[in-house]
Motif scaffolding. Structure first.
Motif, PDB file in Angstrom:
ATOM      1  N   ASP A   1       4.509   1.820  -4.913  1.00 53.09           N
ATOM      2  CA  ASP A   1       3.906   1.287  -6.132  1.00 53.09           C
ATOM      3  C   ASP A   1       4.923   0.597  -7.027  1.00 53.09           C
ATOM      4  O   ASP A   1       4.881  -0.605  -7.251  1.00 53.09           O
ATOM      5  CB  ASP A   1       3.233   2.415  -6.914  1.00 53.09           C
ATOM      6  CG  ASP A   1       1.733   2.385  -6.731  1.00 53.09           C
ATOM      7  OD1 ASP A   1       1.257   1.439  -6.070  1.00 53.09           O
ATOM      8  OD2 ASP A   1       1.053   3.287  -7.229  1.00 53.09           O
TER       9      ASP A   1
ATOM     10  N   ARG B   1       0.499   6.694   7.469  1.00 56.35           N
ATOM     11  CA  ARG B   1      -0.926   6.331   7.566  1.00 56.35           C
ATOM     12  C   ARG B   1      -1.093   4.831   7.765  1.00 56.35           C
ATOM     13  O   ARG B   1      -1.953   4.384   8.515  1.00 56.35           O
ATOM     14  CB  ARG B   1      -1.659   6.791   6.300  1.00 56.35           C
ATOM     15  CG  ARG B   1      -1.781   8.294   6.149  1.00 56.35           C
ATOM     16  CD  ARG B   1      -2.945   8.682   5.243  1.00 56.35           C
ATOM     17  NE  ARG B   1      -2.775   8.224   3.881  1.00 56.35           N
ATOM     18  CZ  ARG B   1      -2.122   8.912   2.924  1.00 56.35           C
ATOM     19  NH1 ARG B   1      -1.561  10.075   3.234  1.00 56.35           N
ATOM     20  NH2 ARG B   1      -2.029   8.455   1.700  1.00 56.35           N
ATOM     21  N   LEU B   2      -0.251   4.051   7.094  1.00 51.81           N
ATOM     22  CA  LEU B   2      -0.343   2.598   7.264  1.00 51.81           C
ATOM     23  C   LEU B   2      -0.031   2.215   8.710  1.00 51.81           C
ATOM     24  O   LEU B   2      -0.774   1.448   9.335  1.00 51.81           O
ATOM     25  CB  LEU B   2       0.639   1.890   6.315  1.00 51.81           C
ATOM     26  CG  LEU B   2       0.727   0.364   6.472  1.00 51.81           C
ATOM     27  CD1 LEU B   2      -0.593  -0.304   6.113  1.00 51.81           C
ATOM     28  CD2 LEU B   2       1.847  -0.222   5.617  1.00 51.81           C
TER      29      LEU B   2
ATOM     30  N   ARG C   1       2.088   7.864   3.126  1.00 53.41           N
ATOM     31  CA  ARG C   1       1.489   6.530   3.146  1.00 53.41           C
ATOM     32  C   ARG C   1       2.071   5.617   4.220  1.00 53.41           C
ATOM     33  O   ARG C   1       1.320   4.932   4.908  1.00 53.41           O
ATOM     34  CB  ARG C   1       1.658   5.870   1.765  1.00 53.41           C
ATOM     35  CG  ARG C   1       0.642   6.360   0.746  1.00 53.41           C
ATOM     36  CD  ARG C   1       0.723   5.492  -0.490  1.00 53.41           C
ATOM     37  NE  ARG C   1      -0.176   5.946  -1.534  1.00 53.41           N
ATOM     38  CZ  ARG C   1      -0.316   5.343  -2.706  1.00 53.41           C
ATOM     39  NH1 ARG C   1       0.387   4.266  -2.977  1.00 53.41           N
ATOM     40  NH2 ARG C   1      -1.148   5.800  -3.614  1.00 53.41           N
TER      41      ARG C   1
ATOM     42  N   VAL D   1      -5.154   4.321   3.678  1.00 56.12           N
ATOM     43  CA  VAL D   1      -3.750   4.459   3.292  1.00 56.12           C
ATOM     44  C   VAL D   1      -3.627   4.954   1.850  1.00 56.12           C
ATOM     45  O   VAL D   1      -2.863   5.881   1.553  1.00 56.12           O
ATOM     46  CB  VAL D   1      -2.994   3.123   3.449  1.00 56.12           C
ATOM     47  CG1 VAL D   1      -1.553   3.259   2.946  1.00 56.12           C
ATOM     48  CG2 VAL D   1      -2.983   2.693   4.904  1.00 56.12           C
ATOM     49  N   LEU D   2      -4.361   4.340   0.956  1.00 61.77           N
ATOM     50  CA  LEU D   2      -4.232   4.717  -0.445  1.00 61.77           C
ATOM     51  C   LEU D   2      -4.827   6.092  -0.722  1.00 61.77           C
ATOM     52  O   LEU D   2      -4.327   6.833  -1.571  1.00 61.77           O
ATOM     53  CB  LEU D   2      -4.904   3.675  -1.341  1.00 61.77           C
ATOM     54  CG  LEU D   2      -4.256   2.288  -1.381  1.00 61.77           C
ATOM     55  CD1 LEU D   2      -5.068   1.341  -2.250  1.00 61.77           C
ATOM     56  CD2 LEU D   2      -2.828   2.376  -1.899  1.00 61.77           C
TER      57      LEU D   2
ATOM     58  N   LEU E   1       0.812  -1.219   0.000  1.00 61.01           N
ATOM     59  CA  LEU E   1       0.000   0.000   0.000  1.00 61.01           C
ATOM     60  C   LEU E   1       0.847   1.272   0.000  1.00 61.01           C
ATOM     61  O   LEU E   1       0.308   2.367  -0.077  1.00 61.01           O
ATOM     62  CB  LEU E   1      -0.932   0.010   1.222  1.00 61.01           C
ATOM     63  CG  LEU E   1      -1.906  -1.170   1.320  1.00 61.01           C
ATOM     64  CD1 LEU E   1      -2.798  -1.023   2.550  1.00 61.01           C
ATOM     65  CD2 LEU E   1      -2.751  -1.296   0.075  1.00 61.01           C
ATOM     66  N   THR E   2       2.155   1.128   0.127  1.00 60.61           N
ATOM     67  CA  THR E   2       2.973   2.340   0.260  1.00 60.61           C
ATOM     68  C   THR E   2       3.965   2.556  -0.875  1.00 60.61           C
ATOM     69  O   THR E   2       4.421   3.664  -1.094  1.00 60.61           O
ATOM     70  CB  THR E   2       3.769   2.305   1.587  1.00 60.61           C
ATOM     71  OG1 THR E   2       4.575   1.114   1.603  1.00 60.61           O
ATOM     72  CG2 THR E   2       2.854   2.302   2.781  1.00 60.61           C
TER      73      THR E   2
ATOM     74  N   TYR F   1      -7.042  -0.191   3.142  1.00 63.90           N
ATOM     75  CA  TYR F   1      -6.873   0.190   1.743  1.00 63.90           C
ATOM     76  C   TYR F   1      -7.329   1.631   1.529  1.00 63.90           C
ATOM     77  O   TYR F   1      -6.668   2.415   0.863  1.00 63.90           O
ATOM     78  CB  TYR F   1      -7.701  -0.738   0.831  1.00 63.90           C
ATOM     79  CG  TYR F   1      -6.919  -1.934   0.333  1.00 63.90           C
ATOM     80  CD1 TYR F   1      -6.387  -2.855   1.229  1.00 63.90           C
ATOM     81  CD2 TYR F   1      -6.723  -2.150  -1.025  1.00 63.90           C
ATOM     82  CE1 TYR F   1      -5.683  -3.951   0.799  1.00 63.90           C
ATOM     83  CE2 TYR F   1      -6.013  -3.255  -1.480  1.00 63.90           C
ATOM     84  CZ  TYR F   1      -5.504  -4.155  -0.562  1.00 63.90           C
ATOM     85  OH  TYR F   1      -4.797  -5.231  -1.002  1.00 63.90           O
TER      86      TYR F   1
ATOM     87  N   GLY G   1      -5.141   6.790  -4.820  1.00 63.32           N
ATOM     88  CA  GLY G   1      -4.645   5.418  -4.847  1.00 63.32           C
ATOM     89  C   GLY G   1      -5.742   4.447  -5.212  1.00 63.32           C
ATOM     90  O   GLY G   1      -5.536   3.498  -5.974  1.00 63.32           O
TER      91      GLY G   1
END
Lengths: 285, 657
Positions: free
Chosen positions: A203, B562-563, B559, B586-587, A200-201, B583, B591
């Motif tokens: 890509d 946040r994760l 990100r 975070v995204l 998720l962080t 999801y 995202g």
């Protein structure tokens, strides 16, 4: 019957219910009794320790204490969960001072104590070392009859974490696939990370790592990829289109979980297996 | 020793004389073929020895290696032989040539060689040599140990001395002193040398007139103050009246070749200082000859063999990656041979290079076994060729697959380029930039460079890895992003930021560097490091610490922040992870849009992962609260049994979540 405290991990009872659908009947057939761990929590994945290592240790120690109350070692079908738990367990078992510190907090907050006696195992290692390939072979009713690549990932491929298998050139998956009536496919990146902790962080790198594993497995002839890690499965399956778009590599390959592979070969969920076989024949390598 | 039991000639000899030229005691050329001479055979016949009659007596032992040399020189490969132990005939195969390779035995110490009359005058009496080191990363310490070991060849009794804790006053009693020191940061002393240096700066009345010395300085010429710690000591010892017996040697990053030059000369000279403290310069040449002779004696007459080091021979199949830059072609070479298990990987490679294929290219170290650039991928493991033993790499099979370090450009075969590493390093400036100083003290009163021992130990522990370049090669994603500096360099930066002597401006810059693109969040999976032994584990642990500090200092932004925050909150709120919520939080909306555009969401919805499971599961993944808005709801996760225990743990350990 072999008894284990069952730790589903972060995904098997959340986003990957197909693991739960298959591990229970599979275990029943092979004489494995999965004993629930009442009140188990997340092991923290690779995330909580990034902000607080001690917090992750205490959460894991609580799970270990629950397993000790069960009186049985832990089993999980997720390589990430096994890697994280093994890491925590190793730290606690090798540092009496740290164990005491963790237990002080654990007892104060939960009344529990972890004595440091239990172990944690991954399903793959239990199948090969404890149940035995001959036993598994004798129970196969629906041979795989496909070229299958196993994905170990990096989390559990570490000295002391992967039973007697070689951490860097393992063969347990290949032996199991052969016992289940499939043709094992060897490929270079079977223990490489696909970057699941950073899905998720990050890509670009994560998609490249994912594409590398999928494309190498497919280039080696695999019609199907089986993941020993329920978290990495998300990269390998849900994100394979995105990985293809980022890299231009051929990533189109059916991906399933270890417990599905075994359950299908043992005759469970024949409809799902038929659908999978069709997909594998159409898009596999 | 190689013993040949039998030797014979196959058909099709072209009578070229090569074998008889090499080994006339065994081979003789007739008009028809090469023959095995009657005198060396048990059956006494003179022919090609088709019956494979054994060699007489100890001829196979005396001439074994020469016979093999002749067999290998045969252009048509008709000379065959059988070794005494194996009972297997030797034949050269194209794909996997079998060779008998000799590798140095485990180290042994020597009994003292005979001293001739000329040297007797210096060899009598007290022979102590002090080898003093100032070391930050262990390189200088390693050289000091190597020097001490070598000193016995010169009849010296060496004592390795750590500068840390050494009383400067004792130096006046030392007749022979070799000082080896690295330079740390911008021309500063290594931590273990700082206190002694401060003593030297403030010392008055020191008289080292009876002390002969020489200095070996290690440094990095990319710094302005190249080898400054060594030159400072050299000047200071001279200023105290010490006798410089050999000029200071300045060593750059590739320090071993200049070190070897220095140590051979310095030992030859300082060994000629007799008990009275007089340097007998006329004996230096004799001393060199004596030392080289004693080296032979080490091999022949060693009276101590540490049995626990030696391992029995192992028959190993080597598969080695080859790259020829001239033709831009790659491939794999395969060799099979027997090698002692205690041999290092470097020993094996040197044996291959020396006896099978001289074109094989790889990096080596020659002295201390700590060259950080000898990294190789061996059976999937990232290891240093000069320190890892073959026996430890072949734990599951007698095979060794060798590849160059991943993530680096290959120059040739197993040798990679570290140019990119160096470029990233120069950009990141990981060297010390302390706050402005007042004299030799910081504004807070601390002496420049000196820190409390406990802090120094903790600081060393952060990056006590064998090689930062090795750490770089452990990453599975280093080569996925050209801007990523890699875990080895980030580890260097993190360690620098934790040095209490670092200036506030530099520390702030490092933390920002680690937080942004190229920093620690670009490592996709730290488990790819931690699985590579102790060094990998140390690096991963330190980078986890770096992440914890960054999350705290930058207040969980981006990100990764946040994760970390939402993952922990999710576990606290239910006991488990709510992936659906993660999801979205975070995204964020962009995202999520990316996932929709790239087919991720569609793939979830269509249920590829379900393999025919209930379709509602696919839809469940699509149910969304607005992305990133509000607190995390307790959406689908039922709270675990005894959920209050998890909440209590969080409240006790970390109240940020």
């Amino acid at each position: 019957m072999a008894k284990y405290s069952y730790y589903p991990g972060n995904a098997a009872r959340q986003s990957c219910l197909e693991v739960e659908d298959t591990i229970q009947p599979m275990s029943s057939s092979l004489g494995i009794q999965l004993i629930e761990m009442p009140g188990y929590s997340s092991d923290g994945g690779d995330v909580i320790k990034q902000s607080n290592k001690f917090l992750q240790l205490v959460l894991n120690a609580r799970n270990f204490a629950i397993a000790e109350e069960n009186g049985h070692d832990i089993i999980t079908a997720c390589a990430s969960a096994h890697g994280n738990m093994s890491d925590a367990l190793h730290r606690l078992q090798s540092d009496a001072g740290l164990l005491a510190e963790v237990n002080t907090t654990l007892e104060k907050t939960t009344g529990k104590i972890f004595s440091g006696e239990i172990q944690t195992h991954h399903l793959l290692h239990i199948l090969v070392e404890d149940i035995g390939l001959d036993t598994i072979r004798s129970k196969v009713t629906n041979p795989l009859d496909m070229k299958v690549a196993g994905y170990y990932g990096s989390m559990m491929q570490r000295e002391g974490f992967c039973a007697k298998d070689d951490p860097f050139n393992p063969s347990y998956f290949e032996q199991l696939i052969e016992a289940l009536g499939g043709t094992p496919v060897d490929y270079q990146s079977k223990t490489a990370s696909v970057g699941a902790p950073s899905l998720l962080t990050l890509d670009k790198p994560v998609m490249q790592m994912t594409a590398k594993v999928l494309s190498q497995a497919k280039a080696a002839g695999a019609q199907l990829l089986v993941s020993a890690c329920t978290l990495s499965h998300a990269n390998l399956d849900s994100y394979q289109n995105k990985a293809r778009k980022h890299t231009g590599k051929d990533t189109n390959l059916p991906v399933i979980h270890l417990s599905e592979l075994v359950a299908f070969a043992l005759g469970y969920h024949v409809d799902r297996f038929a659908q999978l076989r069709t997909r594998a024949l159409v898009i596999g390598g | 020793m190689t013993i040949v039991a039998k030797v014979w000639i196959e058909e099709d000899c072209i009578t070229c004389d090569a074998c008889a030229d090499i080994c006339p005691e065994v081979f003789d050329i007739t008009d028809e073929s090469s023959f095995i001479i009657a005198d060396v055979r048990e059956d006494g016949a003179f022919n090609r020895n088709e019956t494979k009659s054994p060699l007489k007596g100890d001829i196979g032992a005396q001439l074994g290696e020469i016979i093999i040399e002749a067999a290998e020189a045969c252009p048509v490969e008709v000379i065959q032989y059988e070794l005494a132990d194996s009972g297997q005939s030797e034949a050269i195969e194209e794909e996997a040539p079998v060779a008998e390779v000799e590798v140095a035995a485990a180290p042994v110490s020597a009994s003292a060689p005979v001293v001739d009359g000329a040297l007797a005058s210096v060899m009598e009496g007290e022979r102590e040599l002090v080898v003093m080191f100032g070391s930050q990363t262990g390189n200088a310490e390693g050289l000091a140990a190597a020097t001490a070991k070598k000193a016995s060849d010169y009849g010296l009794q060496a004592k390795v001395v750590d500068m840390d804790g050494y009383d400067l006053k004792n130096l006046a009693q030392v007749k022979r002193l070799l000082l080896i020191t690295s330079t740390w940061g911008e021309g500063e002393m290594p931590d273990n040398a700082e206190a002694l240096w401060q003593s030297a700066l403030s010392a008055s009345g020191m008289n080292l007139a009876n002390t002969h010395f020489s200095v070996c300085a290690i440094g990095d010429s990319s710094y302005d103050e190249f080898c400054k710690a060594g030159t400072d000591w050299d000047e200071k010892l001279s200023a105290f009246g010490g006798q410089r017996i050999h000029d200071i040697q300045l060593c750059d990053v590739d320090y071993e070749p200049p070190y070897l030059l220095w140590v051979n000369e310095a030992l030859s000279r300082i060994a000629c200082v007799d008990e009275s403290g007089t340097f007998q310069v006329e004996l230096v040449d004799s001393m060199k000859e004596y030392a080289s002779g004693s080296a032979d004696d080490v091999a022949d007459d060693g009276d101590f063999a540490p049995g626990q080091v030696q391992q029995s021979d192992m028959d190993i199949s080597f598969k080695i990656f080859r790259y020829d830059p001239a033709t831009a072609s790659t491939g794999w070479d395969e060799f099979a041979f027997s090698i002692p298990g205690h041999a290092t990987l470097q020993d094996a490679l040197l044996a291959i290079k020396g006896q099978i294929d001289g074109s094989l290219t790889f990096r080596t170290s020659h002295v201390t076994g700590t060259n950080p650039l000898t990294g190789i991928k061996a059976n999937g493991r990232i290891v240093m060729a000069d320190t890892v033993r073959v026996v430890d790499l072949c734990t599951h099979a007698m095979e060794l697959k060798l590849e160059p370090m991943p993530g680096h450009e290959v120059i040739k075969d197993l040798m990679v380029s570290y140019d990119e590493w160096q470029q990233h390093r120069l950009k990141s400036k990981p060297w010390m930039q302390s706050d402005p100083r007042i004299g030799d003290r910081l504004p807070n009163g601390m002496p420049m460079g000196a820190i409390p021992a406990a802090e120094a130990t903790a600081l060393h522990a952060i990056n006590a890895v064998m090689s930062h370049q090795l750490i770089q090669g452990m990453s599975d994603c280093y080569d996925s992003d050209s801007k990523y500096r890699g875990p080895g360099l980030n580890l260097l930066e993190w360690a620098r930021s934790q040095d209490p002597r670092v200036g506030s401006k530099q520390r702030k810059a490092i933390m920002e560097s680690l937080q942004t693109h190229g920093g620690v969040w670009d490592e996709a999976d730290l488990s790819s490091l931690s699985r590579h032994g102790k060094s990998g584990q140390i690096a991963a642990d330190s980078l986890y610490d770096a992440r914890s500090r960054l999350l705290a200092e930058f207040n969980f932004i981006g990100r990764p922040g946040r994760l970390a925050k939402n993952y922990a909150r999710s576990v606290k709120s239910s006991g488990n992870v709510n992936e659906t919520t993660l999801y979205r939080t975070v995204l964020g909306p962009f995202g999520l849009a990316s996932n929709i555009m790239n087919g991720v969401s569609l793939r979830m919805l269509l249920g590829f992962t379900r393999n025919g499971g209930p379709i509602m599961r696919g839809f469940q993944g699509m149910l969304v609260p607005p992305a990133g808005i509000g607190k995390i709801p307790n959406m689908f996760n039922a709270r675990i049994q005894n959920h209050h225990e998890v909440v209590a743990i969080f409240n006790e350990v970390d109240t940020r979540f």
